[in-house]
Write an enzyme that holds these catalytic residues in place. Structure first.
Site, PDB file in Angstrom:
ATOM      1  N   SER A   1       0.803  -1.216   0.000  1.00 19.79           N
ATOM      2  CA  SER A   1       0.000   0.000   0.000  1.00 19.79           C
ATOM      3  C   SER A   1       0.840   1.273   0.000  1.00 19.79           C
ATOM      4  CB  SER A   1      -0.951  -0.060   1.203  1.00 19.79           C
ATOM      5  OG  SER A   1      -1.799   1.044   1.226  1.00 19.79           O
TER       6      SER A   1
ATOM      7  N   ASN B   1      -8.452   8.716   6.650  1.00 25.54           N
ATOM      8  CA  ASN B   1      -7.342   8.604   5.705  1.00 25.54           C
ATOM      9  C   ASN B   1      -7.789   8.417   4.252  1.00 25.54           C
ATOM     10  OD1 ASN B   1      -8.041   5.850   5.383  1.00 25.54           O
ATOM     11  ND2 ASN B   1      -6.650   5.221   7.022  1.00 25.54           N
TER      12      ASN B   1
HETATM   13  C1  16G Z   1      -4.126  -0.178   7.158  1.00 29.77           C
HETATM   14  C2  16G Z   1      -5.604  -0.381   7.080  1.00 29.77           C
HETATM   15  C3  16G Z   1      -6.348   0.892   7.397  1.00 29.77           C
HETATM   16  C4  16G Z   1      -5.909   1.458   8.711  1.00 29.77           C
HETATM   17  C5  16G Z   1      -4.419   1.563   8.776  1.00 29.77           C
HETATM   18  C6  16G Z   1      -4.021   1.882  10.178  1.00 29.77           C
HETATM   19  C7  16G Z   1      -6.640  -1.924   5.535  1.00 29.77           C
HETATM   20  C8  16G Z   1      -6.901  -2.252   4.101  1.00 29.77           C
HETATM   21  N1  16G Z   1      -5.965  -0.816   5.751  1.00 29.77           N
HETATM   22  O1  16G Z   1      -3.703   0.699   6.170  1.00 29.77           O
HETATM   23  O2  16G Z   1      -7.693   0.598   7.449  1.00 29.77           O
HETATM   24  O3  16G Z   1      -6.454   2.722   8.923  1.00 29.77           O
HETATM   25  O4  16G Z   1      -3.836   0.325   8.429  1.00 29.77           O
HETATM   26  O5  16G Z   1      -2.652   1.878  10.257  1.00 29.77           O
HETATM   27  O6  16G Z   1      -7.017  -2.647   6.432  1.00 29.77           O
HETATM   28  P1  16G Z   1      -1.969   1.996  11.653  1.00 29.77           P
HETATM   29  O7  16G Z   1      -2.475   0.866  12.511  1.00 29.77           O
HETATM   30  O8  16G Z   1      -0.519   1.930  11.339  1.00 29.77           O
HETATM   31  O9  16G Z   1      -2.372   3.326  12.212  1.00 29.77           O
HETATM   32 MG    MG Z   2      -3.783   1.153   0.450  1.00 30.05          MG
END
Ligand code: 16G
Ligand code: MG
Length: 546
Positions: A65, A374
């Site tokens: 991503s 986001n």
């Molecule tokens: C990932 C998740 C997203 C979440 C983010 C939080 C998916 C497809 N994407 O990108 O939903 O907001 O993680 O990241 O599940 P963090 O835990 O590092 O803050």
């Molecule tokens: Mg993504």
């Protein structure tokens, strides 16, 4: 006990580095690409078991991503295009971390626990993003699938949401759509053109949209889509990967967190509508520069609000008794929550961070709009809602206004990717709504005013010591941390702050909002200092950034 017949299960060309431990996190495995070869192979194996268990096609997406280009990752996609079931996330972690000699027994225990019938056929579909490491890693997945005699279709370079779409097509006998990228473009563009059929061709400056493709897959796929749009919309794709580096100083995550223009779009004109995708095109945020040179971000909360206004108006016109709700996380701007609940009178539910939690909650409603701040989000229509809408759209005995509203909703159902947040589908939905309502980006932006906010991160020796409750809004451990945060928050007007361990990076995240940007910045800094002191911060003490 189930037993593997003599398949070549030993990882062979995909050995695991001894002692390496990784976890299936919020969005699958993510790490430096060179650590992931064995994980990919094993996820190929697991996808076969999951396919046999569910008697369905399973997806495997190779992507990290918005992470730096050097990283990579993998996630499995369940039968209806949704995220992998939690019990299987645990198997994924066990399998990825099993030392070579234990691989067979871990696989056997999964087979036994889940009573998987090895005789069933398995089908896996896979896709990958544009990272240089993705091709070889996708081959490792294929090797894993083949080792267990699974069949596969490799879609090659696709966005994450396109792969989710394919899985759903395969498992609904193509009721959801045709399982090809052309099928995807056709489905979306037809719905988009049908929605905007009544609206005139706007002047060029209104039809034009700047897109920052994050130097990733989204840029490629948008260029493929554009001919299908019959010039109703003109896309100027920047950061298309020809010169720039994936996600570097660009992309939705950069723009959202830094609250500034991405490189490649530094010279956009005043009031020009612009947006950014992330590296695998499952997030989108919009923005523009006003007359005084000020940057304005329209994030997932603004998108959710726009879409909800549009849907609610149509639902009222159809006079169908369908319940709409909005799902957010703790990161949602306080102003958006207030606007949706108090002005629009639409219920808002707050859940843990991570798409799977939002998606799950949204399934409880006739129409569930979910967006993370986001920029990841979509709309889910229940089967009942969809049936009622499609029936009304066909019922010529009803008032024209009701029928037309139902037809518009029907096209929205087809346009929105109901498997997962999808930057391309969201872009078309937003553009259709703006065009139908005749809104400029400034008019959309002025629906409510965001509270200034700031996000920071702090590195600690073990981020898991931070334990949160209440959808990640309150800390219960380490002791005293929440009381400190509460005391700091009290100092500022209209303020709010919370901290949580990241699920994708080795950091603790801090969020603060307040009436002014300088208060939000100071509050975020003060909270980061408390985290640093009480949760075992490492490296230099956080500094106040201006
Ligand atoms: C990932 C998740 C997203 C979440 C983010 C939080 C998916 C497809 N994407 O990108 O939903 O907001 O993680 O990241 O599940 P963090 O835990 O590092 O803050
Ligand atoms: Mg993504």
């Amino acid at each position: 006990m189930a037993c593997f017949h003599e398949v070549a299960l030993v990882s062979g060309r995909h050995p695991k580095p001894v002692g390496l431990v990784l976890q299936y996190g919020t969005a699958g495995f993510r790490a430096r690409a060179e650590q992931l070869d064995h994980v990919m192979y094993r996820m190929g194996l697991l996808a076969v078991l999951r396919s046999k268990k569910t008697k369905s096609t399973i997806g495997v997406m190779v992507t990290a991503s918005h992470n730096p280009e050097e990283d990579n990752g993998v996630k499995l996609v369940d039968p209806l295009g949704e995220m992998l079931a939690p019990a299987w996330e645990a198997y994924a972690t066990q399998l990825a971390n099993a030392e070579e000699q234990d691989l067979k027994s871990v696989l056997t225990s999964i087979l036994d626990n889940e009573s998987v019938n090895l005789q069933k056929v398995a089908r896996v579909v896979l896709g990958r993003d544009t990272r240089p490491s993705s091709l070889n890693l996708a081959q490792a997945v294929i090797d894993g699938v083949s080792a267990l005699d699974g069949t596969y279709q490799d879609y090659g370079l696709v966005s994450t949401p396109q792969l989710h779409y394919m899985v759903c097509c395969w498992n609904t006998m193509e009721h959801y759509g045709t399982a090809t990228v052309e099928g995807y473009y056709q489905k979306l563009s037809q719905a988009f053109l049908a929605m905007t059929k009544q609206t005139p061709y706007h002047p060029e400056e209104l039809r034009q949209l700047n897109v920052d493709g994050a130097n990733g897959i989204g840029a490629l796929k948008l260029q493929e889509l554009e001919p299908y749009l019959e010039k109703k919309l003109q896309l100027k794709v920047h950061n298309n990967g020809v010169n720039g580096k994936l996600n570097y100083l660009c992309g939705a995550d950069f723009v959202k967190v830094q609250q500034k223009l991405p490189h490649g779009l530094l010279h956009i004109k005043t009031n020009e509508r612009s947006c950014s995708f992330d590296g695998d095109a499952d997030r989108i945020v919009y923005y523009y520069i006003d007359e005084s040179g000020c940057f304005h971000l329209l994030d997932g909360d603004k998108i959710a609000t726009l879409i909800t206004i549009f849907l609610q108006e149509l639902l009222v016109k159809t006079d169908l008794d369908l319940q709409i709700a909005v799902i957010q996380t703790a990161y949602a701007n306080g102003s958006s929550t207030r606007y949706i609940t108090e002005v629009m009178k639409v219920p808002v539910h707050c859940v843990n961070t991570g798409v799977k939690y939002l998606h799950h909650k949204a399934q409880e409603f006739d129409v569930g709009v979910y967006f993370e701040a986001n920029g990841h989000g979509t709309v889910l229509f229940s089967k009942t809602a969809e049936n009622k809408i499609r029936q009304l759209a066909q019922d010529n005995n009803q008032l024209v206004e009701r029928i037309n509203a139902a037809k518009m909703l029907e096209n929205t159902i087809d346009l929105i990717n109901q498997t997962v947040g999808d930057a391309i589908s969201d872009l078309l939905t937003i553009e259709a709504i703006l065009s139908i309502k005749g809104f400029t980006i400034q008019q959309w932006d002025s629906i409510y005013t965001d509270l200034p906010n700031r996000q920071l991160k702090v590195k600690v020796s073990d981020r898991q010591i931070i334990v949160t409750v209440d959808a990640g809004k309150r800390v219960v451990s380490p002791a005293g941390l929440q009381q400190n945060i509460d005391a700091l928050v009290k100092k500022y007007n209209l303020s709010r702050a919370f901290v949580r361990p990241s699920g994708t990076e080795d950091v603790v995240r801090i969020y603060a909002e307040a009436e002014t940007q300088s208060n939000a910045d100071t509050l975020a800094h003060e909270v980061s200092l408390v985290v640093y002191k009480l949760a075992g911060g490492v490296g230099e003490e956080p500094k106040l950034l201006h």
